[in-house]
Write a protein that holds these residues in place. Sequence first.
Motif, PDB file in Angstrom:
ATOM      1  N   TRP A   1       0.833  -1.209   0.000  1.00 41.87           N
ATOM      2  CA  TRP A   1       0.000   0.000   0.000  1.00 41.87           C
ATOM      3  C   TRP A   1       0.865   1.255   0.000  1.00 41.87           C
ATOM      4  O   TRP A   1       0.590   2.206  -0.718  1.00 41.87           O
ATOM      5  CB  TRP A   1      -0.921  -0.048   1.210  1.00 41.87           C
ATOM      6  CG  TRP A   1      -1.784   1.141   1.396  1.00 41.87           C
ATOM      7  CD1 TRP A   1      -3.016   1.351   0.868  1.00 41.87           C
ATOM      8  CD2 TRP A   1      -1.496   2.293   2.189  1.00 41.87           C
ATOM      9  NE1 TRP A   1      -3.510   2.571   1.280  1.00 41.87           N
ATOM     10  CE2 TRP A   1      -2.588   3.161   2.084  1.00 41.87           C
ATOM     11  CE3 TRP A   1      -0.404   2.674   2.973  1.00 41.87           C
ATOM     12  CZ2 TRP A   1      -2.633   4.390   2.736  1.00 41.87           C
ATOM     13  CZ3 TRP A   1      -0.453   3.889   3.615  1.00 41.87           C
ATOM     14  CH2 TRP A   1      -1.562   4.733   3.495  1.00 41.87           C
ATOM     15  N   SER A   2       1.907   1.260   0.821  1.00 42.20           N
ATOM     16  CA  SER A   2       2.803   2.421   0.887  1.00 42.20           C
ATOM     17  C   SER A   2       3.472   2.666  -0.455  1.00 42.20           C
ATOM     18  O   SER A   2       3.582   3.807  -0.903  1.00 42.20           O
ATOM     19  CB  SER A   2       3.876   2.216   1.961  1.00 42.20           C
ATOM     20  OG  SER A   2       3.303   2.139   3.223  1.00 42.20           O
ATOM     21  N   TYR A   3       3.927   1.583  -1.084  1.00 36.39           N
ATOM     22  CA  TYR A   3       4.549   1.716  -2.401  1.00 36.39           C
ATOM     23  C   TYR A   3       3.556   2.296  -3.415  1.00 36.39           C
ATOM     24  O   TYR A   3       3.870   3.239  -4.134  1.00 36.39           O
ATOM     25  CB  TYR A   3       5.074   0.362  -2.894  1.00 36.39           C
ATOM     26  CG  TYR A   3       5.519   0.426  -4.331  1.00 36.39           C
ATOM     27  CD1 TYR A   3       6.778   0.912  -4.652  1.00 36.39           C
ATOM     28  CD2 TYR A   3       4.663   0.054  -5.368  1.00 36.39           C
ATOM     29  CE1 TYR A   3       7.182   1.016  -5.970  1.00 36.39           C
ATOM     30  CE2 TYR A   3       5.059   0.161  -6.682  1.00 36.39           C
ATOM     31  CZ  TYR A   3       6.324   0.634  -6.986  1.00 36.39           C
ATOM     32  OH  TYR A   3       6.708   0.740  -8.296  1.00 36.39           O
ATOM     33  N   GLN A   4       2.351   1.722  -3.464  1.00 33.18           N
ATOM     34  CA  GLN A   4       1.355   2.158  -4.446  1.00 33.18           C
ATOM     35  C   GLN A   4       0.990   3.622  -4.268  1.00 33.18           C
ATOM     36  O   GLN A   4       1.003   4.401  -5.227  1.00 33.18           O
ATOM     37  CB  GLN A   4       0.082   1.309  -4.331  1.00 33.18           C
ATOM     38  CG  GLN A   4       0.243  -0.111  -4.784  1.00 33.18           C
ATOM     39  CD  GLN A   4      -1.005  -0.939  -4.514  1.00 33.18           C
ATOM     40  OE1 GLN A   4      -1.797  -0.651  -3.622  1.00 33.18           O
ATOM     41  NE2 GLN A   4      -1.188  -1.988  -5.297  1.00 33.18           N
ATOM     42  N   ASN A   5       0.658   4.018  -3.048  1.00 34.86           N
ATOM     43  CA  ASN A   5       0.271   5.405  -2.808  1.00 34.86           C
ATOM     44  C   ASN A   5       1.435   6.359  -3.005  1.00 34.86           C
ATOM     45  O   ASN A   5       1.275   7.441  -3.569  1.00 34.86           O
ATOM     46  CB  ASN A   5      -0.340   5.567  -1.420  1.00 34.86           C
ATOM     47  CG  ASN A   5      -1.787   5.182  -1.393  1.00 34.86           C
ATOM     48  OD1 ASN A   5      -2.603   5.746  -2.108  1.00 34.86           O
ATOM     49  ND2 ASN A   5      -2.120   4.199  -0.580  1.00 34.86           N
ATOM     50  N   GLY A   6       2.613   5.988  -2.532  1.00 32.23           N
ATOM     51  CA  GLY A   6       3.788   6.839  -2.707  1.00 32.23           C
ATOM     52  C   GLY A   6       4.105   7.067  -4.167  1.00 32.23           C
ATOM     53  O   GLY A   6       4.430   8.187  -4.588  1.00 32.23           O
ATOM     54  N   ASP A   7       3.981   6.013  -4.967  1.00 34.57           N
ATOM     55  CA  ASP A   7       4.242   6.127  -6.401  1.00 34.57           C
ATOM     56  C   ASP A   7       3.204   7.025  -7.075  1.00 34.57           C
ATOM     57  O   ASP A   7       3.555   7.898  -7.876  1.00 34.57           O
ATOM     58  CB  ASP A   7       4.239   4.728  -7.032  1.00 34.57           C
ATOM     59  CG  ASP A   7       4.652   4.745  -8.483  1.00 34.57           C
ATOM     60  OD1 ASP A   7       5.733   5.298  -8.784  1.00 34.57           O
ATOM     61  OD2 ASP A   7       3.896   4.220  -9.322  1.00 34.57           O
ATOM     62  N   GLU A   8       1.939   6.843  -6.739  1.00 32.15           N
ATOM     63  CA  GLU A   8       0.879   7.668  -7.340  1.00 32.15           C
ATOM     64  C   GLU A   8       1.001   9.139  -6.943  1.00 32.15           C
ATOM     65  O   GLU A   8       0.841  10.022  -7.788  1.00 32.15           O
ATOM     66  CB  GLU A   8      -0.489   7.127  -6.942  1.00 32.15           C
ATOM     67  CG  GLU A   8      -0.814   5.804  -7.565  1.00 32.15           C
ATOM     68  CD  GLU A   8      -2.048   5.127  -6.988  1.00 32.15           C
ATOM     69  OE1 GLU A   8      -2.380   4.037  -7.471  1.00 32.15           O
ATOM     70  OE2 GLU A   8      -2.670   5.677  -6.053  1.00 32.15           O
ATOM     71  N   LEU A   9       1.296   9.395  -5.683  1.00 37.19           N
ATOM     72  CA  LEU A   9       1.455  10.777  -5.234  1.00 37.19           C
ATOM     73  C   LEU A   9       2.627  11.446  -5.943  1.00 37.19           C
ATOM     74  O   LEU A   9       2.540  12.603  -6.356  1.00 37.19           O
ATOM     75  CB  LEU A   9       1.659  10.829  -3.712  1.00 37.19           C
ATOM     76  CG  LEU A   9       0.465  10.401  -2.857  1.00 37.19           C
ATOM     77  CD1 LEU A   9       0.873  10.289  -1.390  1.00 37.19           C
ATOM     78  CD2 LEU A   9      -0.702  11.346  -3.032  1.00 37.19           C
TER      79      LEU A   9
END
Length: 159
Positions: free
Chosen positions: A65-73
């Motif tokens: 989740w951290s990877y996905q959101n960090g990448d999108e942001l």
Amino acid sequence: MSDMPPPPPPPPGGPPPSSGWSPQPQGFPGQAAIHPQGRALGKRRSIGLVILLTIVTCGIWAIVWSYQNGDELNRWSGKGIGGALYLVITILVSPVTMFLMAGEVEQLYRDDGQEPPITTLWGLWFLLPLIGNIIWYVRIQDAINAYWTAHGQTNDLGL
């Protein structure tokens, strides 16, 4: 020569006007919608599913989740540390993720001239074991979902 009649003329007035952007993604299912400024919108995620999977996987989903959101942001704003660094930081010192991501979301709202629903200080919820993490996940994911929705994201809540 062919006995086929010529194709009918186009309807008068031409094609309907378009803003050039549709919130619906083009291409394969799950592909990110593209904002008029050419930036990919992030995915809205189900708060309950994120928390449930984090508990069931003993925290492994929190890393994903951290990877996905960090990448999108990062793709959206061009700022922040990006998915790969979120992945490393979440594995090594996960409480730092709570401050960094809250700070990035806060900055997104401020860049849009809005009052952010979450601030960097929300990272302090890690001091309250378990329930603090749940409260933080609910608030941060809700703020992220609201931001993507305000910018035209229409995907169903998922992972």
